[in-house]
Design a protein around this motif. Structure first.
Motif, short mmCIF file in Angstrom:
data_model
loop_
_atom_site.label_atom_id
_atom_site.label_comp_id
_atom_site.label_asym_id
_atom_site.label_seq_id
_atom_site.Cartn_x
_atom_site.Cartn_y
_atom_site.Cartn_z
N ILE A 180 0.83 -1.20 0.00
CA ILE A 180 0.00 0.00 0.00
C ILE A 180 0.86 1.25 0.00
O ILE A 180 0.56 2.24 -0.68
N ALA A 181 1.97 1.21 0.73
CA ALA A 181 2.86 2.37 0.82
C ALA A 181 3.46 2.72 -0.54
O ALA A 181 3.86 3.87 -0.76
N GLY A 182 3.52 1.76 -1.46
CA GLY A 182 4.05 2.04 -2.79
C GLY A 182 3.15 2.93 -3.62
O GLY A 182 3.61 3.50 -4.62
N HIS A 235 -2.64 -1.74 -9.59
CA HIS A 235 -2.53 -3.18 -9.82
C HIS A 235 -3.01 -3.97 -8.61
O HIS A 235 -3.31 -3.41 -7.55
N VAL A 236 -3.07 -5.28 -8.81
CA VAL A 236 -3.41 -6.22 -7.73
C VAL A 236 -2.17 -7.03 -7.40
O VAL A 236 -1.63 -7.73 -8.26
N PRO A 237 -1.66 -6.96 -6.17
CA PRO A 237 -0.49 -7.77 -5.80
C PRO A 237 -0.84 -9.25 -5.82
O PRO A 237 -1.97 -9.65 -5.50
N ALA A 238 0.14 -10.06 -6.19
CA ALA A 238 -0.10 -11.50 -6.29
C ALA A 238 1.12 -12.27 -5.83
O ALA A 238 2.22 -11.74 -5.73
N GLU A 239 0.91 -13.54 -5.57
CA GLU A 239 1.99 -14.45 -5.24
C GLU A 239 2.12 -15.50 -6.33
O GLU A 239 1.17 -15.77 -7.08
N GLY A 240 3.29 -16.09 -6.43
CA GLY A 240 3.53 -17.12 -7.43
C GLY A 240 4.67 -16.76 -8.35
O GLY A 240 5.44 -15.83 -8.09
N ALA A 291 8.16 -16.17 -32.47
CA ALA A 291 9.01 -15.37 -31.60
C ALA A 291 8.14 -14.38 -30.82
O ALA A 291 7.14 -13.87 -31.33
N ALA A 292 8.54 -14.13 -29.58
CA ALA A 292 7.78 -13.23 -28.71
C ALA A 292 8.73 -12.34 -27.93
O ALA A 292 9.85 -12.73 -27.62
N VAL A 293 8.26 -11.16 -27.62
CA VAL A 293 8.97 -10.24 -26.73
C VAL A 293 8.23 -10.19 -25.40
O VAL A 293 7.00 -10.06 -25.38
N VAL A 294 8.98 -10.30 -24.31
CA VAL A 294 8.41 -10.22 -22.97
C VAL A 294 9.01 -9.00 -22.27
O VAL A 294 10.24 -8.84 -22.23
N ILE A 295 8.15 -8.15 -21.73
CA ILE A 295 8.57 -6.92 -21.06
C ILE A 295 8.24 -6.99 -19.57
O ILE A 295 7.16 -7.45 -19.19
N ALA A 296 9.18 -6.55 -18.75
CA ALA A 296 8.92 -6.42 -17.31
C ALA A 296 9.58 -5.15 -16.81
O ALA A 296 10.70 -4.83 -17.19
N ARG A 297 8.86 -4.43 -15.96
CA ARG A 297 9.39 -3.18 -15.41
C ARG A 297 9.24 -3.19 -13.89
O ARG A 297 8.20 -3.61 -13.37
N GLY A 298 10.27 -2.72 -13.21
CA GLY A 298 10.25 -2.69 -11.76
C GLY A 298 10.11 -1.30 -11.20
O GLY A 298 10.44 -0.30 -11.85
N TYR A 299 9.62 -1.23 -9.98
CA TYR A 299 9.44 0.04 -9.29
C TYR A 299 10.79 0.76 -9.19
O TYR A 299 11.79 0.18 -8.81
N GLY A 300 10.80 2.04 -9.55
CA GLY A 300 12.01 2.82 -9.46
C GLY A 300 12.77 2.98 -10.75
O GLY A 300 13.78 3.68 -10.79
N GLY A 301 12.31 2.33 -11.82
CA GLY A 301 12.94 2.58 -13.12
C GLY A 301 13.57 1.41 -13.82
O GLY A 301 14.19 1.57 -14.87
N PHE A 302 13.44 0.19 -13.28
CA PHE A 302 14.01 -0.99 -13.94
C PHE A 302 13.20 -1.38 -15.17
O PHE A 302 11.98 -1.45 -15.12
N ASN A 303 13.88 -1.65 -16.28
CA ASN A 303 13.25 -2.16 -17.50
C ASN A 303 14.03 -3.37 -17.98
O ASN A 303 15.26 -3.30 -18.12
N SER A 304 13.34 -4.47 -18.23
CA SER A 304 14.00 -5.66 -18.77
C SER A 304 13.15 -6.27 -19.87
O SER A 304 11.92 -6.25 -19.79
N VAL A 305 13.82 -6.79 -20.89
CA VAL A 305 13.13 -7.35 -22.04
C VAL A 305 13.84 -8.64 -22.46
O VAL A 305 15.08 -8.67 -22.52
N ILE A 306 13.06 -9.66 -22.74
CA ILE A 306 13.60 -10.92 -23.25
C ILE A 306 12.89 -11.27 -24.57
O ILE A 306 11.68 -11.05 -24.71
N VAL A 307 13.67 -11.78 -25.51
CA VAL A 307 13.13 -12.29 -26.76
C VAL A 307 13.17 -13.82 -26.70
O VAL A 307 14.23 -14.41 -26.49
N VAL A 308 11.99 -14.43 -26.83
CA VAL A 308 11.86 -15.89 -26.83
C VAL A 308 11.57 -16.32 -28.27
O VAL A 308 10.75 -15.71 -28.95
N ARG A 309 12.23 -17.38 -28.70
CA ARG A 309 12.12 -17.79 -30.11
C ARG A 309 12.01 -19.31 -30.19
O ARG A 309 12.59 -20.03 -29.38
N ALA A 310 11.29 -19.80 -31.18
CA ALA A 310 11.24 -21.24 -31.43
C ALA A 310 12.64 -21.74 -31.69
O ALA A 310 13.45 -21.09 -32.35
#
Length: 406
Positions: A202-204, A227-232, A383-402
Motif C-alpha cells: 500500500i505504501a508504494g 494493480h493487484v499484488p499477487a503471489e507465485g 518469436a515473442a517479446v516479454v517486457i517487465a518493469r520494476g518500481y524505481g525505473g528498472f526495464n528488462s526485455v527478453i526475446v523468446v524464439r522457437a
C-alpha cells in the motif's frame, strides 16, 4: 557464435493454476485467479483484492523437514522447481554438479515467515524466535533451497530488481551458460500476501482499491487505477543448446535476446528508456521487429506508465502492428515471478500456436497498440517479446524464439 540457450523445463505456480498445465489451461480459457484476500482479513485496508495460490498444501508436495525452515514463498518456488526439473528430465546425475546452478529473483523475501517471528518477539521475547529466521526471510533463500534440494553446486545467485528481476535472473542464467555451465535453473517466485507485506504494498501507492475482482487490474484501460499484488511465479530449466540436443531433451524454445535499462530519476530532462531496452533485446537476438509475433506487456495499470509502455511498443513495432497481451490480468502482478510466468506463457504460445487473452480490459483508444482481449487468438507464434518493469525505473526485455528459428 554458440547457439542461444534453450528452455527444457517449465514449472508454474499461479493464482489461476498450480502447475504448468493447469495454469495454461486456465489462462487460455480466460479464467481469473484474482479475488478478495482470504489469508487475512483485508476489510480494514483500502485495497482488498489479491492473486493468491489457493488450495496449496505444502505437506502434499514437500518433505516435513523443510516446512519449519521455509516461508510460503520458498515452498511455492520448490514446487515449481520440482516440476520444471521433472519436465526437463534433469537430475543431479544429468551433468557434473558443478555444471548445474541456480539463479532466481526475489522482490520481498519471506514476508510471512518474518511476520510470524516478529509476532513472537512482541508476544514472548527474542528467545522464542526461530533460528531459521536468519535465512528464511532472505532474498537469496529460494536459490539456496533449490540448489540444496537438487544437489546443484554450479554458478548461482539472486537478482533483486522488483518486477524486472525475473527477466534479469534469466539474463544472468544465460550468461552462466555461455561461460560453460550446462544447466541453470532460473526464474522467480514471490509471495508477500500478509498484513506486514500488505502495508508495504500500500505504501508504494500503486495498488488498486476496486472492490470488484473484474475491475481491479485494468492495464491500458481508461479505468486503470493500480494493480493487484499477487503471489507465485515460474521456474525454468535453461540448458546449453548443444548439451540438450546431445541428450535428446524436449525443447520449448530458446532465450534469443535480453536487454535491461534504467530510467532516469523523476524530473530529469531525459526520457524513459524502455524503447531502448526493446531495441537492444532485438539486436541481441539478431532479429528485426517484423519477426516478432506477439508482445507480452508489463501492464502497470498506472496511466502514465501504461502510456510509456504503449508508446515504446508502437515506436519499435509500429502503431497497432503487433498483437499485445497481458495475461497477468488473470493473476495480478507477481513481482519477481511475473516475468518468468510471461516467458513460460510465451513458450507455450509458441508450442500451441495460440496467443492468450487480456481479460476484463477495454483498451483505451489513446494507446497505439492492438491488445488481444476476451478470447485467445489462434496464430502461428515463432518469436515473442516479454517486457517487465520494476518500481524505481528498472526495464528488462527478453526475446523468446522457437528453437532453431534463426
Amino acid at each position: 557464435m554458440s547457439r542461444p540457450p534453450v528452455v527444457t523445463g517449465i514449472g508454474v505456480v499461479a493464482p489461476n493454476g498450480l502447475g504448468t498445465a493447469e495454469y495454461w489451461s486456465a489462462t487460455c480459457a480466460g479464467v481469473s485467479g484474482i479475488r478478495e484476500a482470504h489469508k487475512f482479513d483485508a476489510t480494514q485496508y483500502p485495497s482488498r483484492m489479491t492473486g493468491e495460490v489457493v488450495d496449496f498444501d505444502a505437506k502434499e508436495h514437500l518433505p516435513s523437514r523443510l516446512l519449519p525452515q521455509t516461508d510460503h514463498m520458498t515452498r511455492l518456488a520448490l514446487v515449481a522447481a520440482d516440476e520444471a526439473l521433472a519436465d526437463a528430465g534433469v537430475t543431479q546425475d544429468t551433468y557434473p554438479v558443478l555444471d548445474m546452478g541456480v539463479v532466481t529473483a526475489s522482490t520481498a523475501g519471506g514476508y510471512e515467515f518474518g511476520q510470524r517471528e516478529l509476532e513472537k518477539i512482541w508476544r514472548s521475547g527474542p528467545d522464542h524466535v526461530s533460528a531459521y529466521q536468519s535465512f528464511a526471510w532472505f532474498y537469496a533463500v529460494n536459490t539456496g533451497q533449490i540448489s540444496i534440494r537438487h544437489g546443484f553446486r554450479g554458478p548461482s545467485g539472486v537478482v533483486v530488481s522488483d518486477q524486472a528481476g525475473g527477466l534479469d535472473a534469466i539474463g544472468q542464467a544465460r550468461r552462466q551458460l555461455r561461460r560453460g555451465s550446462k544447466v541453470i535453473v532460473s526464474g522467480g517466485v514471490d509471495g508477500s500476501i500478509c498484513p506486514w507485506g500488505w502495508v508495504a504494498h500500500i505504501a508504494g501507492g500503486r495498488m488498486s482499491t476496486a472492490g470488484d475482482p473484474s475491475a481491479a487490474y485494468l492495464p491500458f484501460d481508461e479505468r486503470a487505477a493500480g494493480h493487484v499484488p499477487a503471489e507465485g511465479g515460474a521456474i525454468l530449466v535453461l540448458e546449453d543448446a548443444e548439451a540438450a540436443t546431445a541428450r535428446g531433451a524436449k525443447v520449448y524454445g530458446e532465450i534469443a535476446g535480453y536487454a535491461a535499462t534504467f530510467d532516469p530519476r523523476p524530473g530529469s530532462d531525459r526520457g524513459p528508456t524502455l524503447r531502448r531496452a526493446i531495441v537492444n533485446a532485438l539486436r541481441d537476438a539478431g532479429m528485426d521487429s517484423g519477426e516478432i509475433d506477439v508482445v507480452f506487456a508489463d501492464g502497470a495499470a498506472i496511466p502514465d506508465l501504461d502510456r510509456v509502455e504503449a508508446d515504446a511498443i508502437a515506436a519499435v513495432f509500429g502503431p497497432n502492428a503487433v498483437p499485445v497481451t497481458a495475461p497477468k490480468t488473470m493473476v495480478g502482478r507477481m513481482f519477481a515471478g511475473a516475468g518468468p510466468v510471461d516467458v513460460a506463457a510465451a513458450l507455450l504460445a509458441i508450442r500451441d500456436g495460440v496467443i492468450p487473452p487480456t481479460v476484463n480490459v477495454r483498451p483505451a483508444r489513446r494507446y497505439p497498440i492492438e491488445i488481444v482481449i476476451g478470447e485467445p487468438r489462434r496464430a502461428p507464434v515463432r518469436a515473442a517479446v516479454v517486457i517487465a518493469r520494476g518500481y524505481g525505473g528498472f526495464n528488462s526485455v527478453i526475446v523468446v524464439r522457437a528453437a532453431g528459428n534463426t
